[in-house]
Design an enzyme around this catalytic site. Structure first.
Site, PDB file in Angstrom:
ATOM      1  N   TYR A 154     -41.717   9.208  82.078  1.00 19.50           N
ATOM      2  CA  TYR A 154     -42.520  10.180  81.276  1.00 19.50           C
ATOM      3  C   TYR A 154     -41.616  10.467  80.239  1.00 19.50           C
ATOM      4  CZ  TYR A 154     -45.384  14.300  81.566  1.00 19.50           C
ATOM      5  OH  TYR A 154     -45.893  15.486  81.119  1.00 19.50           O
ATOM      6  N   LYS A 158     -43.118  11.012  76.301  1.00 24.83           N
ATOM      7  CA  LYS A 158     -43.580  12.607  75.864  1.00 24.83           C
ATOM      8  C   LYS A 158     -41.981  12.249  74.514  1.00 24.83           C
ATOM      9  CE  LYS A 158     -46.425  13.803  78.633  1.00 24.83           C
ATOM     10  NZ  LYS A 158     -48.059  14.057  77.453  1.00 24.83           N
TER      11      LYS A 158
HETATM   12  P1  NAP Z   1     -53.447  17.290  85.699  1.00 26.49           P
HETATM   13  O1  NAP Z   1     -54.050  17.928  85.869  1.00 26.49           O
HETATM   14  O2  NAP Z   1     -52.697  16.002  86.395  1.00 26.49           O
HETATM   15  O3  NAP Z   1     -54.925  16.101  84.591  1.00 26.49           O
HETATM   16  C1  NAP Z   1     -54.360  15.379  83.828  1.00 26.49           C
HETATM   17  C2  NAP Z   1     -54.969  14.700  83.250  1.00 26.49           C
HETATM   18  O4  NAP Z   1     -55.182  14.027  82.340  1.00 26.49           O
HETATM   19  C3  NAP Z   1     -57.250  14.748  84.009  1.00 26.49           C
HETATM   20  O5  NAP Z   1     -58.315  15.461  82.851  1.00 26.49           O
HETATM   21  C4  NAP Z   1     -56.883  13.321  83.641  1.00 26.49           C
HETATM   22  O6  NAP Z   1     -58.181  13.235  83.400  1.00 26.49           O
HETATM   23  C5  NAP Z   1     -56.337  12.889  82.885  1.00 26.49           C
HETATM   24  N1  NAP Z   1     -56.061  11.164  82.086  1.00 26.49           N
HETATM   25  C6  NAP Z   1     -55.334  10.634  83.128  1.00 26.49           C
HETATM   26  N2  NAP Z   1     -55.289   8.963  82.308  1.00 26.49           N
HETATM   27  C7  NAP Z   1     -55.888   9.196  81.542  1.00 26.49           C
HETATM   28  C8  NAP Z   1     -56.617   8.112  81.597  1.00 26.49           C
HETATM   29  N3  NAP Z   1     -56.307   7.123  80.531  1.00 26.49           N
HETATM   30  N4  NAP Z   1     -57.972   7.941  80.244  1.00 26.49           N
HETATM   31  C9  NAP Z   1     -58.389   9.991  79.859  1.00 26.49           C
HETATM   32  N5  NAP Z   1     -58.021  10.357  80.755  1.00 26.49           N
HETATM   33  C10 NAP Z   1     -56.424  10.686  81.349  1.00 26.49           C
HETATM   34  O7  NAP Z   1     -52.283  16.843  84.649  1.00 26.49           O
HETATM   35  P2  NAP Z   1     -51.834  18.616  83.649  1.00 26.49           P
HETATM   36  O8  NAP Z   1     -50.876  18.813  84.832  1.00 26.49           O
HETATM   37  O9  NAP Z   1     -52.908  19.399  83.632  1.00 26.49           O
HETATM   38  O10 NAP Z   1     -50.879  17.458  82.615  1.00 26.49           O
HETATM   39  C11 NAP Z   1     -51.942  17.330  81.206  1.00 26.49           C
HETATM   40  C12 NAP Z   1     -51.095  17.067  79.923  1.00 26.49           C
HETATM   41  O11 NAP Z   1     -50.338  18.162  80.224  1.00 26.49           O
HETATM   42  C13 NAP Z   1     -50.278  16.127  80.160  1.00 26.49           C
HETATM   43  O12 NAP Z   1     -50.478  15.325  79.178  1.00 26.49           O
HETATM   44  C14 NAP Z   1     -49.073  16.100  80.659  1.00 26.49           C
HETATM   45  O13 NAP Z   1     -48.325  15.265  80.564  1.00 26.49           O
HETATM   46  C15 NAP Z   1     -48.861  17.657  80.038  1.00 26.49           C
HETATM   47  N6  NAP Z   1     -47.801  18.397  80.657  1.00 26.49           N
HETATM   48  C16 NAP Z   1     -47.979  18.852  82.281  1.00 26.49           C
HETATM   49  C17 NAP Z   1     -47.008  20.094  82.329  1.00 26.49           C
HETATM   50  C18 NAP Z   1     -47.394  20.026  83.490  1.00 26.49           C
HETATM   51  O14 NAP Z   1     -46.250  21.209  84.281  1.00 26.49           O
HETATM   52  N7  NAP Z   1     -48.006  20.570  84.570  1.00 26.49           N
HETATM   53  C19 NAP Z   1     -46.072  20.301  81.534  1.00 26.49           C
HETATM   54  C20 NAP Z   1     -45.504  19.726  80.496  1.00 26.49           C
HETATM   55  C21 NAP Z   1     -46.950  18.313  79.897  1.00 26.49           C
HETATM   56  P3  NAP Z   1     -59.307  12.700  85.505  1.00 26.49           P
HETATM   57  O15 NAP Z   1     -58.720  12.681  86.346  1.00 26.49           O
HETATM   58  O16 NAP Z   1     -60.657  12.478  84.954  1.00 26.49           O
HETATM   59  O17 NAP Z   1     -59.119  11.221  85.090  1.00 26.49           O
END
Ligand code: NAP
Length: 246
Positions: A154, A158
């Site tokens: 990951y 990133k």
């Molecule tokens: P999440 O709730 O697990 O949601 C992940 C999203 O990514 C879902 O909408 C999923 O869509 C989509 N996705 C995964 N694989 C995909 C693919 N192959 N094609 C299209 N869509 C895909 O995660 P989140 O926390 O909202 O994270 C969103 C972003 O923020 C990510 O890039 C994550 O790395 C980043 N981020 C999150 C955090 C945190 O603490 N939460 C911190 C830093 C960065 P489906 O459900 O339709 O598959």
């Protein structure tokens, strides 16, 4: 305001992407709500946007798939004529210590998080250059900046997004296309729900503001970068992490 703008947000059916889609739409953008597996949740996002008088459409596509993402871009450009704002938000985790990490888990994370963003930028760059306008916002992570034990795949994806952001920012700047990365810290979504209370408490001790962030905290920054108030900002990594990285 983003009135008249078309935004494509990947992974917008839930979590941070959902909040970004709702926020951009509230500010006037037409939003393409991309999803991979969460069809019903993406449609629910579209319904909420429409109920508030906005315009949105849910589009299925696995962004890790080069051909499928090319087709999505073609369809969206065919229907809306342009994309002004691209938010590469889709992301997954497959955590494990390096000595136990499988090749499949390494590849899956790199394919979605890094190649997915490459695919979208690659397919949209010609349109951005032609229209001499665009905002690309890549959702990176504090893990890509600091590293995180158990997240080598990951963190690599990133950190790779940051390199991608800076190189593309240099390539597209002469055509008025701004490319930035947002690096969230720990945000309360399904991705972090899996963490134990003990881990969450330890994390809070590392965060100067003493709490996890919300998806809205991230969406607020994306809204700023997507608008004209950020026209002179490109190639940057902006942290929204309660002060974890400073
Ligand atoms: P999440 O709730 O697990 O949601 C992940 C999203 O990514 C879902 O909408 C999923 O869509 C989509 N996705 C995964 N694989 C995909 C693919 N192959 N094609 C299209 N869509 C895909 O995660 P989140 O926390 O909202 O994270 C969103 C972003 O923020 C990510 O890039 C994550 O790395 C980043 N981020 C999150 C955090 C945190 O603490 N939460 C911190 C830093 C960065 P489906 O459900 O339709 O598959």
């Amino acid at each position: 305001m983003l009135t008249g703008k078309v935004a494509l947000v990947t992974g917008a059916g839930r979590g941070i992407g959902r909040e970004i889609a709702l926020t951009l739409a509230r500010n006037g953008a037409t939003v393409i709500v991309n999803y991979n597996g969460s069809k019903e949740r993406a449609e629910e996002v579209v319904e909420s946007i429409k109920e508030q008088g906005g315009n949105a459409e849910a589009v299925q596509c696995n962004v890790a798939d080069f051909e499928a993402s090319a087709q999505m871009v073609k369809d969206v450009l065919g229907k809306y004529g342009k994309v002004d704002i691209l938010v590469n938000n889709a992301g997954i985790t497959r955590d494990n210590l390096i000595m136990r990490m499988s090749e499949q888990d390494y590849d899956a994370v790199l394919d979605t998080n890094l190649k997915g963003a490459f695919n979208m930028i690659r397919h949209l760059s010609k349109a951005f250059l032609k229209q001499r306008y665009g905002k690309i916002i890549n959702i990176s992570s504090v893990s890509g900046v600091m590293g995180n034990a158990g997240q080598s795949n990951y963190s690599a994806s990133k950190a790779g997004l940051i390199g991608l952001t800076k190189s593309v920012a240099r390539e597209l700047a002469s055509r008025n296309v701004c490319v930035n990365a947002v690096a969230p810290g720990f945000i309360e979504t399904e991705m972090t729900d899996v963490l134990s209370d003990n881990v969450k408490d330890n994390l809070k001790n590392m965060i100067p503001l003493g709490k996890l962030g919300s998806a809205q905290d991230v969406a607020n920054l994306v809204l700023f970068l997507a608008g004209n108030n950020a026209d002179y900002i490109t190639g940057q990594v902006i942290h929204v992490d309660g002060g974890m990285v400073m």
